[in-house]
Write a protein that holds these residues in place. Structure first.
Motif, short mmCIF file in Angstrom:
data_model
loop_
_atom_site.label_atom_id
_atom_site.label_comp_id
_atom_site.label_asym_id
_atom_site.label_seq_id
_atom_site.Cartn_x
_atom_site.Cartn_y
_atom_site.Cartn_z
N ASP A 29 0.82 -1.23 0.00
CA ASP A 29 0.00 0.00 0.00
C ASP A 29 0.85 1.27 0.00
OD1 ASP A 29 1.00 -0.24 2.54
OD2 ASP A 29 -0.88 0.19 3.57
N LEU A 30 2.04 1.19 -0.59
CA LEU A 30 2.88 2.39 -0.70
C LEU A 30 2.13 3.46 -1.49
CD1 LEU A 30 5.66 3.78 -0.33
CD2 LEU A 30 6.35 2.72 -2.49
N ALA A 31 2.19 4.70 -1.01
CA ALA A 31 1.47 5.79 -1.67
C ALA A 31 2.25 7.08 -1.55
CB ALA A 31 0.08 5.96 -1.06
N VAL A 32 2.09 7.95 -2.56
CA VAL A 32 2.66 9.30 -2.50
C VAL A 32 1.62 10.20 -1.86
CG1 VAL A 32 3.44 11.27 -3.86
CG2 VAL A 32 4.10 8.95 -4.54
N VAL A 33 1.98 10.78 -0.71
CA VAL A 33 1.04 11.62 0.04
C VAL A 33 1.11 13.07 -0.43
CG1 VAL A 33 0.42 12.46 2.34
CG2 VAL A 33 1.19 10.10 2.03
N VAL A 42 9.32 14.67 -1.61
CA VAL A 42 8.15 13.82 -1.79
C VAL A 42 7.88 13.12 -0.46
CG1 VAL A 42 9.53 11.88 -2.62
CG2 VAL A 42 7.09 11.97 -3.16
N THR A 43 6.62 13.00 -0.11
CA THR A 43 6.23 12.33 1.13
C THR A 43 5.61 10.98 0.78
OG1 THR A 43 5.80 14.45 2.19
CG2 THR A 43 4.86 12.50 3.24
N LEU A 44 6.19 9.91 1.30
CA LEU A 44 5.71 8.55 1.08
C LEU A 44 5.08 8.01 2.35
CD1 LEU A 44 8.75 7.01 -0.88
CD2 LEU A 44 6.68 8.07 -1.83
N SER A 45 4.06 7.16 2.18
CA SER A 45 3.40 6.57 3.33
C SER A 45 3.02 5.13 3.01
CB SER A 45 2.16 7.38 3.73
OG SER A 45 1.49 6.78 4.82
N TRP A 46 3.07 4.25 4.03
CA TRP A 46 2.65 2.85 3.89
C TRP A 46 2.39 2.29 5.28
CZ3 TRP A 46 7.58 4.65 3.46
CH2 TRP A 46 8.54 4.12 4.31
N THR A 47 1.87 1.08 5.33
CA THR A 47 1.59 0.42 6.61
C THR A 47 2.80 -0.39 7.04
OG1 THR A 47 -0.77 0.27 6.07
CG2 THR A 47 0.06 -1.17 7.82
N VAL A 116 10.31 15.99 -14.94
CA VAL A 116 11.07 15.28 -13.92
C VAL A 116 10.10 14.43 -13.10
CG1 VAL A 116 12.52 15.47 -11.87
CG2 VAL A 116 12.88 17.01 -13.81
N THR A 117 10.21 13.13 -13.26
CA THR A 117 9.36 12.18 -12.54
C THR A 117 10.23 11.12 -11.89
OG1 THR A 117 7.49 12.53 -14.05
CG2 THR A 117 7.46 10.52 -12.73
N PHE A 118 9.93 10.80 -10.64
CA PHE A 118 10.64 9.75 -9.93
C PHE A 118 9.65 8.64 -9.57
CE2 PHE A 118 13.41 13.37 -9.10
CZ PHE A 118 14.67 12.82 -9.32
N VAL A 119 10.15 7.40 -9.56
CA VAL A 119 9.35 6.25 -9.12
C VAL A 119 10.01 5.67 -7.87
CG1 VAL A 119 8.39 5.71 -11.38
CG2 VAL A 119 10.60 4.76 -10.74
N PHE A 120 9.19 5.11 -6.98
CA PHE A 120 9.68 4.64 -5.69
C PHE A 120 9.13 3.25 -5.39
CE2 PHE A 120 9.30 9.21 -5.66
CZ PHE A 120 10.50 9.64 -5.11
N VAL A 138 5.27 3.45 -7.01
CA VAL A 138 4.51 4.70 -7.12
C VAL A 138 5.38 5.75 -7.79
CG1 VAL A 138 3.05 4.23 -5.11
CG2 VAL A 138 5.22 5.44 -4.81
N SER A 139 4.76 6.77 -8.33
CA SER A 139 5.50 7.83 -9.04
C SER A 139 5.12 9.20 -8.50
CB SER A 139 5.23 7.76 -10.55
OG SER A 139 3.87 8.04 -10.82
N ALA A 140 6.05 10.15 -8.64
CA ALA A 140 5.83 11.54 -8.22
C ALA A 140 6.43 12.46 -9.26
CB ALA A 140 6.45 11.79 -6.86
#
Length: 204
Positions: A29-33, A42-47, A116-120, A138-140
């Motif tokens: 459930d990784l997500a870009v917040v 970039v702020t990432l969030s997951w459980t 400019v796009t990054f994937v995580f 996910v991408s930002a």
């Protein structure tokens, strides 16, 4: 879980059954917040997950890797760039919260601008360096997007009202001039009578 009945364990490691062989589960459930162009973050969030799959205490650390293209992480997670401690502005790579809690990390990125796009992707590991599989990707996008301009509704209605007032006044002035011109061009009764007396065919 189910009852196994009678079974025999083979290939037990030399350290015995106390050796940690179970990795944390896969983060799914990784997500870009949030993405900040101004701060290049970039702020990432997951459980957060447990030490052994989703059980036990918290995992020991988290590994975050990033790239510029989806294929970089999908095909070669270990070959992608790894987020180091100097890039972490908020949160921690080595102190995951209790399993089931939300884990959030703010990362400083090396580039920003047009296209400019990054994937995580992330994976969690335990103290024995058993690591789960890489997470969903996910991408930002760090392209500059101007802030929307909001117009004050009160000022808008005042401007519209003034414009309508000017139009109404101009229309009234034009109507008044047209009326005056029409009256000047219309002969009066006295003029019509005088014209009749001057007529040679006029009789008393």
């Amino acid at each position: 879980m189910t009852t196994g009945g009678v079974f025999e364990v083979q290939g037990v490691p030399s350290g015995g059954v106390n050796t940690d062989m179970l990795p944390p589960s896969r983060v799914d459930d990784l997500a870009v917040v949030e993405v900040s162009y101004a701060d290049a973050t970039v702020t990432l969030s997951w459980t957060a997950l447990g030490d052994d799959f989703d059980q036990g205490g918290p995992a020991h650390y988290v590994e975050i890797r990033y790239g510029r293209h989806f294929g970089q992480l999908a095909d070669d997670f270990h070959g992608a760039s790894s987020v180091n401690h100097s890039q972490v502005l908020q949160g921690s790579l080595t102190s995951p919260p209790e399993p089931g809690s939300a884990q959030t990390i703010v990362i400083l990125l090396p580039d920003r601008g047009d296209n400019v796009t990054f994937v995580f992707a992330v994976r969690m590991c335990d103290e024995a360096n058993n690591c789960g599989d890489p997470s969903n990707i996910v991408s930002a996008n760090l392209e500059f997007i101007p802030e929307p301009v909001y117009v004050n509704d009160t000022i808008t209605w005042v401007i519209v009202g003034c414009a309508l007032g000017v139009v109404i006044v101009l229309a009234a002035i034009l109507a008044w001039f047209c009326f005056r011109k029409a009256r000047r061009s219309k002969p009066t009764e006295s003029t019509q009578a005088a014209s009749g007396r001057d007529n040679t065919a006029y009789t008393v």
